[in-house]
Design a protein around this motif. Structure first.
Motif, PDB file in Angstrom:
ATOM      1  N   ASP A  17      35.815  18.532  -3.590  1.00 35.04           N
ATOM      2  CA  ASP A  17      36.465  18.614  -2.289  1.00 35.04           C
ATOM      3  C   ASP A  17      35.550  18.002  -1.224  1.00 35.04           C
ATOM      4  N   PRO A  18      36.103  17.333  -0.191  1.00 37.82           N
ATOM      5  CA  PRO A  18      35.255  16.725   0.853  1.00 37.82           C
ATOM      6  C   PRO A  18      34.320  17.714   1.536  1.00 37.82           C
ATOM      7  N   SER A  19      34.654  19.022   1.511  1.00 40.27           N
ATOM      8  CA  SER A  19      33.807  20.021   2.172  1.00 40.27           C
ATOM      9  C   SER A  19      32.560  20.351   1.368  1.00 40.27           C
ATOM     10  N   VAL A  20      32.521  19.937   0.096  1.00 39.83           N
ATOM     11  CA  VAL A  20      31.369  20.228  -0.757  1.00 39.83           C
ATOM     12  C   VAL A  20      30.260  19.229  -0.457  1.00 39.83           C
ATOM     13  N   PRO A  21      29.087  19.704  -0.007  1.00 38.96           N
ATOM     14  CA  PRO A  21      27.995  18.775   0.305  1.00 38.96           C
ATOM     15  C   PRO A  21      27.464  18.126  -0.956  1.00 38.96           C
ATOM     16  N   ARG A  22      27.058  16.888  -0.837  1.00 43.18           N
ATOM     17  CA  ARG A  22      26.477  16.189  -1.978  1.00 43.18           C
ATOM     18  C   ARG A  22      25.367  15.265  -1.488  1.00 43.18           C
ATOM     19  N   ALA A  23      24.408  15.028  -2.348  1.00 42.80           N
ATOM     20  CA  ALA A  23      23.294  14.151  -1.997  1.00 42.80           C
ATOM     21  C   ALA A  23      23.699  12.695  -2.187  1.00 42.80           C
ATOM     22  N   THR A  24      22.915  11.790  -1.604  1.00 40.71           N
ATOM     23  CA  THR A  24      23.224  10.368  -1.675  1.00 40.71           C
ATOM     24  C   THR A  24      22.649   9.744  -2.949  1.00 40.71           C
ATOM     25  N   TYR A  25      23.042   8.498  -3.190  1.00 33.14           N
ATOM     26  CA  TYR A  25      22.511   7.769  -4.345  1.00 33.14           C
ATOM     27  C   TYR A  25      21.006   7.587  -4.206  1.00 33.14           C
ATOM     28  N   GLY A  26      20.531   7.387  -2.964  1.00 29.96           N
ATOM     29  CA  GLY A  26      19.091   7.267  -2.740  1.00 29.96           C
ATOM     30  C   GLY A  26      18.358   8.528  -3.144  1.00 29.96           C
ATOM     31  N   THR A  27      18.945   9.684  -2.858  1.00 33.16           N
ATOM     32  CA  THR A  27      18.339  10.953  -3.264  1.00 33.16           C
ATOM     33  C   THR A  27      18.301  11.062  -4.784  1.00 33.16           C
ATOM     34  N   ALA A  28      19.377  10.621  -5.443  1.00 32.98           N
ATOM     35  CA  ALA A  28      19.415  10.651  -6.911  1.00 32.98           C
ATOM     36  C   ALA A  28      18.301   9.782  -7.499  1.00 32.98           C
ATOM     37  N   GLN A  29      18.043   8.630  -6.890  1.00 31.66           N
ATOM     38  CA  GLN A  29      16.968   7.762  -7.361  1.00 31.66           C
ATOM     39  C   GLN A  29      15.607   8.448  -7.229  1.00 31.66           C
ATOM     40  N   LYS A  30      15.407   9.152  -6.095  1.00 29.64           N
ATOM     41  CA  LYS A  30      14.139   9.854  -5.877  1.00 29.64           C
ATOM     42  C   LYS A  30      13.985  11.006  -6.867  1.00 29.64           C
ATOM     43  N   MET A  31      15.084  11.709  -7.152  1.00 25.52           N
ATOM     44  CA  MET A  31      15.035  12.816  -8.108  1.00 25.52           C
ATOM     45  C   MET A  31      14.658  12.297  -9.499  1.00 25.52           C
ATOM     46  N   ARG A  32      15.256  11.170  -9.881  1.00 22.19           N
ATOM     47  CA  ARG A  32      14.943  10.620 -11.200  1.00 22.19           C
ATOM     48  C   ARG A  32      13.496  10.148 -11.270  1.00 22.19           C
ATOM     49  N   ALA A  33      13.019   9.544 -10.184  1.00 24.77           N
ATOM     50  CA  ALA A  33      11.633   9.086 -10.156  1.00 24.77           C
ATOM     51  C   ALA A  33      10.667  10.260 -10.291  1.00 24.77           C
ATOM     52  N   ALA A  34      10.966  11.377  -9.610  1.00 24.10           N
ATOM     53  CA  ALA A  34      10.106  12.555  -9.694  1.00 24.10           C
ATOM     54  C   ALA A  34      10.098  13.135 -11.104  1.00 24.10           C
ATOM     55  N   ILE A  35      11.296  13.190 -11.731  1.00 24.10           N
ATOM     56  CA  ILE A  35      11.382  13.719 -13.102  1.00 24.10           C
ATOM     57  C   ILE A  35      10.639  12.797 -14.074  1.00 24.10           C
ATOM     58  N   SER A  36      10.788  11.495 -13.893  1.00 23.55           N
ATOM     59  CA  SER A  36      10.104  10.532 -14.761  1.00 23.55           C
ATOM     60  C   SER A  36       8.591  10.687 -14.641  1.00 23.55           C
ATOM     61  N   HIS A  37       8.121  10.893 -13.405  1.00 27.16           N
ATOM     62  CA  HIS A  37       6.687  11.072 -13.180  1.00 27.16           C
ATOM     63  C   HIS A  37       6.198  12.359 -13.847  1.00 27.16           C
ATOM     64  N   LYS A  38       7.000  13.413 -13.750  1.00 25.02           N
ATOM     65  CA  LYS A  38       6.625  14.694 -14.371  1.00 25.02           C
ATOM     66  C   LYS A  38       6.473  14.545 -15.878  1.00 25.02           C
ATOM     67  N   PHE A  39       7.451  13.936 -16.527  1.00 26.93           N
ATOM     68  CA  PHE A  39       7.369  13.742 -17.973  1.00 26.93           C
ATOM     69  C   PHE A  39       6.239  12.776 -18.337  1.00 26.93           C
ATOM     70  N   GLY A  40       6.096  11.719 -17.538  1.00 21.16           N
ATOM     71  CA  GLY A  40       5.121  10.692 -17.879  1.00 21.16           C
ATOM     72  C   GLY A  40       3.685  11.117 -17.697  1.00 21.16           C
ATOM     73  N   ARG A  41       3.370  11.785 -16.561  1.00 24.49           N
ATOM     74  CA  ARG A  41       1.992  12.145 -16.270  1.00 24.49           C
ATOM     75  C   ARG A  41       1.632  13.543 -16.784  1.00 24.49           C
ATOM     76  N   ASP A  42       2.424  14.542 -16.400  1.00 19.80           N
ATOM     77  CA  ASP A  42       2.071  15.918 -16.749  1.00 19.80           C
ATOM     78  C   ASP A  42       2.241  16.211 -18.241  1.00 19.80           C
ATOM     79  N   TYR A  43       3.298  15.639 -18.849  1.00 20.83           N
ATOM     80  CA  TYR A  43       3.535  15.882 -20.266  1.00 20.83           C
ATOM     81  C   TYR A  43       3.072  14.713 -21.136  1.00 20.83           C
ATOM     82  N   GLN A  44       2.484  13.704 -20.475  1.00 14.28           N
ATOM     83  CA  GLN A  44       1.879  12.553 -21.165  1.00 14.28           C
ATOM     84  C   GLN A  44       2.852  11.871 -22.133  1.00 14.28           C
ATOM     85  N   LEU A  45       4.085  11.666 -21.643  1.00 10.39           N
ATOM     86  CA  LEU A  45       5.091  10.982 -22.454  1.00 10.39           C
ATOM     87  C   LEU A  45       5.224   9.511 -22.095  1.00 10.39           C
ATOM     88  N   GLY A  46       4.422   9.068 -21.125  1.00 16.42           N
ATOM     89  CA  GLY A  46       4.384   7.659 -20.784  1.00 16.42           C
ATOM     90  C   GLY A  46       5.623   7.155 -20.048  1.00 16.42           C
TER      91      GLY A  46
END
Length: 268
Positions: A17-46
Protein backbone atom coordinates in the motif's frame (compact mmCIF):
# COMPACT_ATOMS: atom_id res chain seq x y z
CA UNK A 1 16.58 -5.72 2.50
CA UNK A 2 13.74 -7.22 0.47
CA UNK A 3 11.28 -6.48 3.28
CA UNK A 4 12.29 -2.80 3.55
CA UNK A 5 13.04 -1.90 -0.06
CA UNK A 6 10.88 -4.07 -2.31
CA UNK A 7 7.64 -2.70 -3.73
CA UNK A 8 5.92 -6.05 -3.14
CA UNK A 9 5.17 -7.61 0.22
CA UNK A 10 7.44 -10.63 0.75
CA UNK A 11 4.65 -12.61 2.45
CA UNK A 12 1.75 -11.97 0.08
CA UNK A 13 3.58 -11.16 -3.14
CA UNK A 14 1.22 -8.23 -3.68
CA UNK A 15 2.18 -4.58 -4.11
CA UNK A 16 2.52 -2.68 -0.86
CA UNK A 17 0.00 0.00 0.00
CA UNK A 18 1.30 3.57 -0.70
CA UNK A 19 1.08 4.29 3.06
CA UNK A 20 3.70 1.62 3.82
CA UNK A 21 7.14 3.28 4.10
CA UNK A 22 9.92 1.74 2.07
CA UNK A 23 13.60 2.45 1.58
CA UNK A 24 15.10 3.56 -1.72
CA UNK A 25 17.23 1.58 -4.16
CA UNK A 26 20.24 3.56 -2.92
CA UNK A 27 19.55 2.34 0.61
CA UNK A 28 19.33 -1.24 -0.67
CA UNK A 29 22.75 -0.84 -2.30
CA UNK A 30 24.23 0.42 0.99
CA UNK A 31 22.63 -2.46 2.92
CA UNK A 32 24.11 -4.99 0.52
CA UNK A 33 27.52 -3.35 0.70
CA UNK A 34 27.46 -3.49 4.51
CA UNK A 35 26.43 -7.17 4.49
CA UNK A 36 29.12 -7.99 1.93
CA UNK A 37 31.72 -6.25 4.09
CA UNK A 38 30.56 -8.17 7.17
CA UNK A 39 30.88 -11.54 5.45
CA UNK A 40 34.09 -10.60 3.68
CA UNK A 41 36.07 -9.05 6.54
CA UNK A 42 34.59 -10.31 9.81
CA UNK A 43 33.89 -13.87 8.63
CA UNK A 44 36.85 -13.89 6.21
CA UNK A 45 34.79 -15.11 3.25
CA UNK A 46 36.45 -12.72 0.83
CA UNK A 47 34.89 -11.05 -2.18
CA UNK A 48 34.36 -14.05 -4.44
CA UNK A 49 30.80 -14.94 -5.56
CA UNK A 50 28.85 -17.48 -3.50
CA UNK A 51 29.20 -20.75 -5.43
CA UNK A 52 29.01 -24.47 -4.84
CA UNK A 53 32.44 -26.04 -4.32
CA UNK A 54 33.39 -27.80 -7.58
CA UNK A 55 34.99 -30.74 -5.76
CA UNK A 56 32.59 -30.97 -2.78
CA UNK A 57 28.90 -31.03 -3.81
CA UNK A 58 26.64 -29.45 -1.21
CA UNK A 59 29.42 -27.24 0.17
CA UNK A 60 29.40 -23.55 -0.77
CA UNK A 61 32.28 -21.10 -0.77
CA UNK A 62 32.58 -17.36 -1.23
CA UNK A 63 30.55 -14.40 -0.01
CA UNK A 64 26.79 -15.12 0.37
CA UNK A 65 25.93 -11.47 -0.29
CA UNK A 66 27.58 -11.77 -3.71
CA UNK A 67 25.51 -14.74 -4.85
CA UNK A 68 24.00 -14.87 -8.33
CA UNK A 69 20.46 -14.77 -6.85
CA UNK A 70 21.07 -11.55 -4.93
CA UNK A 71 22.90 -10.00 -7.87
CA UNK A 72 19.95 -10.73 -10.17
CA UNK A 73 17.53 -9.30 -7.60
CA UNK A 74 19.56 -6.08 -7.36
CA UNK A 75 19.71 -5.78 -11.15
CA UNK A 76 15.92 -6.11 -11.43
CA UNK A 77 15.41 -3.59 -8.63
CA UNK A 78 17.87 -1.20 -10.24
CA UNK A 79 16.17 -1.44 -13.62
CA UNK A 80 12.80 -0.69 -12.04
CA UNK A 81 14.16 2.39 -10.29
CA UNK A 82 16.61 3.74 -12.85
CA UNK A 83 14.45 3.28 -15.93
CA UNK A 84 11.87 6.09 -15.86
CA UNK A 85 9.01 3.68 -15.40
CA UNK A 86 5.85 4.83 -17.14
CA UNK A 87 2.86 5.76 -15.01
CA UNK A 88 -0.43 4.09 -15.87
CA UNK A 89 -4.08 4.66 -15.04
CA UNK A 90 -4.32 2.09 -12.19
CA UNK A 91 -1.35 3.75 -10.48
CA UNK A 92 -2.90 7.20 -10.84
CA UNK A 93 -6.16 5.90 -9.41
CA UNK A 94 -4.35 4.54 -6.36
CA UNK A 95 -2.55 7.88 -5.89
CA UNK A 96 -5.85 9.75 -6.22
CA UNK A 97 -7.58 7.53 -3.67
CA UNK A 98 -4.63 7.76 -1.30
CA UNK A 99 -4.48 11.56 -1.53
CA UNK A 100 -8.19 11.90 -0.76
CA UNK A 101 -7.87 9.58 2.23
CA UNK A 102 -5.19 11.84 3.74
CA UNK A 103 -6.17 14.32 6.46
CA UNK A 104 -5.22 17.95 6.49
CA UNK A 105 -2.16 18.52 8.67
CA UNK A 106 -1.37 21.39 10.97
CA UNK A 107 0.83 24.14 9.59
CA UNK A 108 4.43 24.15 10.76
CA UNK A 109 7.44 21.84 11.01
CA UNK A 110 7.18 18.25 12.18
CA UNK A 111 9.28 17.04 15.10
CA UNK A 112 12.11 14.67 14.19
CA UNK A 113 10.90 12.08 16.69
CA UNK A 114 7.40 12.12 15.24
CA UNK A 115 8.79 11.97 11.71
CA UNK A 116 10.90 8.93 12.60
CA UNK A 117 7.98 7.17 14.30
CA UNK A 118 5.53 7.99 11.49
CA UNK A 119 7.46 8.18 8.18
CA UNK A 120 4.20 8.08 6.20
CA UNK A 121 3.24 11.48 7.67
CA UNK A 122 5.77 13.35 5.55
CA UNK A 123 2.94 15.36 3.96
CA UNK A 124 -0.72 16.16 4.38
CA UNK A 125 -3.60 16.53 1.96
CA UNK A 126 -2.43 19.85 0.48
CA UNK A 127 1.03 18.66 -0.50
CA UNK A 128 -0.22 15.33 -1.80
CA UNK A 129 -2.72 17.11 -4.04
CA UNK A 130 0.07 19.31 -5.42
CA UNK A 131 2.19 16.26 -6.18
CA UNK A 132 -0.78 14.43 -7.68
CA UNK A 133 -1.33 17.34 -10.08
CA UNK A 134 2.37 17.25 -10.99
CA UNK A 135 2.31 13.51 -11.72
CA UNK A 136 -0.93 13.62 -13.71
CA UNK A 137 0.17 16.70 -15.68
CA UNK A 138 3.52 15.10 -16.55
CA UNK A 139 1.82 11.87 -17.57
CA UNK A 140 -0.98 13.24 -19.77
CA UNK A 141 1.05 16.04 -21.40
CA UNK A 142 4.18 13.91 -21.76
CA UNK A 143 6.32 16.40 -19.85
CA UNK A 144 9.61 15.89 -18.10
CA UNK A 145 9.59 16.90 -14.46
CA UNK A 146 11.94 19.82 -15.09
CA UNK A 147 9.47 21.09 -17.72
CA UNK A 148 6.42 20.70 -15.50
CA UNK A 149 8.11 22.35 -12.52
CA UNK A 150 8.74 25.52 -14.54
CA UNK A 151 5.04 26.15 -15.19
CA UNK A 152 3.65 29.30 -13.58
CA UNK A 153 0.11 30.45 -12.90
CA UNK A 154 0.51 32.90 -15.79
CA UNK A 155 0.75 29.90 -18.13
CA UNK A 156 -2.63 28.54 -17.00
CA UNK A 157 -5.97 29.98 -18.15
CA UNK A 158 -9.33 28.61 -17.06
CA UNK A 159 -11.88 28.92 -19.87
CA UNK A 160 -15.62 28.34 -20.19
CA UNK A 161 -17.82 27.68 -23.21
CA UNK A 162 -19.51 30.68 -24.75
CA UNK A 163 -23.23 30.01 -24.51
CA UNK A 164 -23.96 32.30 -27.47
CA UNK A 165 -21.27 31.34 -29.97
CA UNK A 166 -20.65 27.67 -30.78
CA UNK A 167 -17.10 26.34 -30.37
CA UNK A 168 -16.00 29.59 -28.75
CA UNK A 169 -14.38 29.79 -25.34
CA UNK A 170 -14.14 32.68 -22.90
CA UNK A 171 -11.48 33.25 -20.28
CA UNK A 172 -13.08 32.58 -16.90
CA UNK A 173 -13.18 35.61 -14.59
CA UNK A 174 -14.39 36.08 -10.99
CA UNK A 175 -17.38 37.98 -12.38
CA UNK A 176 -18.34 34.95 -14.43
CA UNK A 177 -18.65 32.78 -11.35
CA UNK A 178 -20.75 35.35 -9.52
CA UNK A 179 -23.27 35.56 -12.34
CA UNK A 180 -26.65 33.80 -12.31
CA UNK A 181 -25.61 31.38 -15.06
CA UNK A 182 -24.75 27.86 -13.92
CA UNK A 183 -22.17 25.74 -15.75
CA UNK A 184 -21.37 22.04 -15.88
CA UNK A 185 -17.83 20.74 -15.42
CA UNK A 186 -17.79 19.65 -19.07
CA UNK A 187 -18.24 23.30 -20.10
CA UNK A 188 -14.84 24.23 -18.68
CA UNK A 189 -11.35 23.66 -19.94
CA UNK A 190 -7.80 24.73 -19.12
CA UNK A 191 -5.52 26.35 -21.65
CA UNK A 192 -1.91 25.55 -20.77
CA UNK A 193 0.85 27.48 -22.55
CA UNK A 194 4.29 26.09 -21.82
CA UNK A 195 7.15 28.60 -21.72
CA UNK A 196 9.74 25.94 -22.51
CA UNK A 197 10.13 22.40 -23.83
CA UNK A 198 13.31 20.51 -24.54
CA UNK A 199 12.01 19.67 -28.01
CA UNK A 200 11.03 23.33 -28.68
CA UNK A 201 13.79 25.41 -27.17
CA UNK A 202 13.12 28.41 -29.39
CA UNK A 203 9.37 28.73 -28.95
CA UNK A 204 6.57 27.68 -31.26
CA UNK A 205 4.96 25.47 -28.62
CA UNK A 206 1.28 24.83 -29.28
CA UNK A 207 -0.92 25.21 -26.17
CA UNK A 208 -2.48 22.23 -24.43
CA UNK A 209 -6.26 22.27 -24.07
CA UNK A 210 -7.37 20.22 -21.09
CA UNK A 211 -10.99 19.07 -20.84
CA UNK A 212 -13.02 17.44 -18.09
CA UNK A 213 -13.13 13.67 -17.66
CA UNK A 214 -16.15 13.20 -15.34
CA UNK A 215 -16.24 9.42 -15.77
CA UNK A 216 -12.67 9.04 -14.47
CA UNK A 217 -12.04 11.68 -11.80
CA UNK A 218 -8.60 10.22 -11.04
CA UNK A 219 -7.57 11.03 -14.62
CA UNK A 220 -9.29 14.43 -14.81
CA UNK A 221 -6.50 16.99 -15.13
CA UNK A 222 -9.02 19.83 -15.24
CA UNK A 223 -10.35 18.75 -11.85
CA UNK A 224 -6.81 18.45 -10.44
CA UNK A 225 -5.97 21.98 -11.62
CA UNK A 226 -9.19 23.38 -10.12
CA UNK A 227 -8.62 21.69 -6.75
CA UNK A 228 -5.02 22.89 -6.53
CA UNK A 229 -6.12 26.41 -7.52
CA UNK A 230 -8.56 26.43 -4.58
CA UNK A 231 -6.03 24.99 -2.13
CA UNK A 232 -3.26 27.35 -3.22
CA UNK A 233 -5.67 30.29 -3.04
CA UNK A 234 -6.27 29.46 0.63
CA UNK A 235 -2.57 30.08 1.28
CA UNK A 236 -2.02 33.04 -1.03
CA UNK A 237 -4.53 35.72 -1.94
CA UNK A 238 -2.80 36.52 -5.23
CA UNK A 239 -1.74 33.51 -7.28
CA UNK A 240 1.36 34.23 -9.31
CA UNK A 241 4.74 32.66 -9.84
CA UNK A 242 5.39 28.94 -9.89
CA UNK A 243 2.52 26.50 -9.50
CA UNK A 244 4.64 23.86 -7.78
CA UNK A 245 6.28 25.42 -4.74
CA UNK A 246 8.87 24.36 -2.22
CA UNK A 247 7.48 22.35 0.67
CA UNK A 248 7.23 24.19 3.99
CA UNK A 249 6.53 22.19 7.11
CA UNK A 250 4.38 19.11 6.90
CA UNK A 251 1.52 20.48 4.82
CA UNK A 252 2.21 23.90 3.34
CA UNK A 253 4.11 25.60 0.53
CA UNK A 254 6.36 28.62 0.23
CA UNK A 255 4.71 32.04 -0.04
CA UNK A 256 7.44 33.25 -2.38
CA UNK A 257 6.28 33.13 -6.03
CA UNK A 258 9.85 32.37 -7.17
CA UNK A 259 10.43 29.53 -4.68
CA UNK A 260 9.99 26.65 -7.10
CA UNK A 261 10.00 23.00 -6.15
CA UNK A 262 13.17 21.35 -7.46
CA UNK A 263 13.31 17.93 -9.12
CA UNK A 264 15.75 16.60 -6.51
CA UNK A 265 12.97 16.78 -3.91
CA UNK A 266 11.10 14.08 -5.88
CA UNK A 267 13.84 11.51 -5.40
CA UNK A 268 13.53 8.95 -2.67
Amino acid sequence: MESRCDENDIWTGKAKDPSVPRATYGTAQKMRAAISHKFGRDYQLGTQPWLEHPAKPGIFIGNPSLSVTISQYMIRAGEAVMSARAMDEPTMKRLWEFAWSTDRKEFGPILRKRKAENPSEWAGFLLREMLYLLYLLSMLCLLRYDEALRITWADVTFQVQDLLIKNHWLDATPELFTSQVSYQSTQFRVKLELPFRKTHQYGGIAPFYIYADPDRPWMCLLRAFAIWWLLAHERHRELNGFIFRKKIGVDSISVSPTDCMVSSSLKG
